[in-house]
Design an enzyme around this catalytic site. Sequence first.
Site, short mmCIF file in Angstrom:
data_model
loop_
_atom_site.label_atom_id
_atom_site.label_comp_id
_atom_site.label_asym_id
_atom_site.label_seq_id
_atom_site.Cartn_x
_atom_site.Cartn_y
_atom_site.Cartn_z
CE LYS A 62 -3.86 -2.19 2.47
NZ LYS A 62 -3.26 -3.51 2.76
CG ASP A 65 6.36 8.96 0.87
OD1 ASP A 65 6.48 10.21 0.72
OD2 ASP A 65 6.87 8.34 1.81
#
EC number: 4.1.1.23
Length: 231
Positions: A62, A65
């Site tokens: 997952k 960023d």
Amino acid sequence: MFTNPIICALDTHDINHALLLTKMLYGRVSMVKLGLEFFTAYGLSGVQAIADCGVPIFLDLKLHDIPNTVSKAISVIASLNVAMLTIHVSGGREMMIRAMDSISGSVTKLVGVTVLTSMDDSDLKEIGVNESPVQQVMLLSKLAREVGLYGIVCSAFEAKEVRNRYTEKDLKLIVPGIRFDSDCNDQKRVKSPKDAMLAGANYLVIGRPITMSSDPVQTVEDILLSISKCI
């Protein structure tokens, strides 16, 4: 033709247990899923050890960023040639485009996480999302499709709506939150394997019902039998 849709989630930090289950389920599931718990404990070498058992890997990190960070992380992960890797669709268009560029040339398919199955309407509102889970998933699935992701992760509650808009060629649907009874643990939007398949799922992510079973192989066979008419 029957295609095995089961992805067994090995949500553990015990590599010996993960190896045992993977070898046991070889040829009986489409993939095994390794998540953040396992990856934090064992890193790339741990993933490779599981991959060496011969079962395709669904690496569920997952990633979420800034585009450059996700891009560089995927460039490292790409060497593993896992079958599927997750990123968060909410990371935005640019992050996903950079992720797609980084995976180019690899066999790995990128899959976008939409709304976690642990969240409901009230949870979304707490983080400033006024849409319902279904509305938010539809919004994010549109973005994932535009970017060209292989598929999305959503619950069975949203799968039918997504499938009504997009064909299997457009987006594969990977559905977690699969349970057989009222034991939902930390997940809120859950359904049975059969209901998920009827809603349009391509893959079912199933963890504890298999891994905590006294007979994981028999449990997988029972699941396949229950959904065989839905394929």
